[in-house]
Design a protein around this motif. Structure first.
Motif, short mmCIF file in Angstrom:
data_model
loop_
_atom_site.label_atom_id
_atom_site.label_comp_id
_atom_site.label_asym_id
_atom_site.label_seq_id
_atom_site.Cartn_x
_atom_site.Cartn_y
_atom_site.Cartn_z
N ILE A 293 0.84 -1.20 0.00
CA ILE A 293 0.00 0.00 0.00
C ILE A 293 0.87 1.25 0.00
CG2 ILE A 293 -1.55 1.38 1.47
CD1 ILE A 293 -2.94 -1.25 2.24
N LYS A 294 1.92 1.21 0.81
CA LYS A 294 2.82 2.37 0.86
C LYS A 294 3.58 2.54 -0.45
CE LYS A 294 6.52 4.49 3.56
NZ LYS A 294 7.39 4.38 4.76
N SER A 295 4.09 1.44 -1.00
CA SER A 295 4.88 1.53 -2.23
C SER A 295 4.04 2.01 -3.41
CB SER A 295 5.52 0.18 -2.56
OG SER A 295 4.55 -0.79 -2.91
N LEU A 296 2.74 1.69 -3.41
CA LEU A 296 1.84 2.15 -4.47
C LEU A 296 1.30 3.55 -4.20
CD1 LEU A 296 -0.20 -1.15 -5.02
CD2 LEU A 296 1.48 -0.17 -6.59
N ARG A 297 1.67 4.13 -3.08
CA ARG A 297 1.24 5.48 -2.68
C ARG A 297 -0.28 5.57 -2.55
NH1 ARG A 297 5.34 9.17 -2.87
NH2 ARG A 297 3.81 10.88 -2.86
N ILE A 298 -0.89 4.46 -2.18
CA ILE A 298 -2.34 4.43 -2.01
C ILE A 298 -2.77 5.33 -0.86
CG2 ILE A 298 -4.26 2.92 -1.30
CD1 ILE A 298 -2.86 0.69 -2.95
#
Length: 264
Positions: free
Chosen positions: A43-48
């Motif tokens: 979630i963090k890596s996808l900037r969600i």
């Protein structure tokens, strides 16, 4: 706002980041270990978390997966910890009521066991922006994928659960056991819905809301999503083969008999 006495399990709140977005992502968990940590990392890596606030709805994890350091590093806004009886539906009542009290306009839910493609969250957000009230994720729609789904699960969903829920709702569903979905707060607050009742304890709330939305003419749709089970090892699910599936059958019967509808 409350047109009846809400029954919410006792819980505590840890706040790591203030409310920023219109919508929140509620993730029910209990002892998901590395699965939820990896999911939060993605979630963090996808900037969600730039587009939606993150709320973990913890049923009482003891495996260290909800430590403050992990929450802070992965942009979690709130950790709700249930200190009361109840299973999945109790966790969802906790999460949904908190989201409403915090002023969110819509809620997206996804399981915390890493089976679901998180990129689809943006599709759910778009649906909420477009005014849809209930959005069900489906691995069986064109564009969706059912990867390594156990055969018994395919059969149960396609030939039993989805047809019965569709019959009760008078709306064609294809993937009714999937917890990947979105709700408008307008739908959850409607006086004809009343989801904050303690009759909803295990898996009842998911089935009930699937039926109630189209039944009351709220804007309802399915969208394609990907759900991937591991090739080997234990199936990531909280539903036991005998007791859990018997409970699901009982819930389906109660749905057909309208036993969860508000009585007043």
């Amino acid at each position: 706002m409350k047109n009846y006495k809400w029954k919410i399990p006792k819980y505590s709140v840890k706040e790591y980041k203030k409310k920023k977005n219109r919508y929140c992502l509620c993730i029910p968990i209990i002892n998901e270990g590395e699965k939820i940590i990896n999911q939060l990392n993605e979630i963090k890596s996808l900037r969600i978390s730039d587009s939606i606030d993150i709320i973990l709805c913890d049923g009482g994890s003891t495996d260290g997966s909800t430590e403050d350091k992990i929450m802070i590093e992965n942009d979690v806004n709130y950790l709700l910890i249930k200190n009361d009886i109840g299973k999945l539906s109790a966790q969802l009542r906790m999460g949904y009521s908190f989201a409403i009290e915090m002023g969110y306009d819509g809620i997206i839910t996804v399981d915390g066991n890493g089976k679901d493609s998180l990129k689809s969250i943006y599709s759910f957000i778009s649906c909420l922006d477009d005014g849809w009230d209930f959005v069900q994720g489906s691995r069986y729609l064109p564009g969706g994928e059912a990867i390594n789904t156990p055969l018994i699960r395919h059969i149960a969903v396609r030939l039993l659960h989805a047809p019965i829920i569709s019959l009760a709702a008078k709306f064609k569903y294809t993937d009714t056991t999937n917890g990947y979905r979105a709700y408008s707060v307008k739908f959850l607050l409607d006086e004809r819905v009343k989801p904050f009742r303690d009759v909803f304890d295990s898996y009842e709330l998911l089935a009930y809301l699937s039926v109630r939305a189209p039944e009351l003419n709220f804007r309802t749709k399915e969208i394609p999503v990907t759900r991937k089970y591991p090739k080997v090892g234990k199936i990531p699910t909280k539903i036991s083969f005998f007791k859990g599936n018997f409970l699901l059958l009982k819930i389906l019967f109660n749905i057909l008999m309208n036993k969860y509808d508000p009585k007043d």
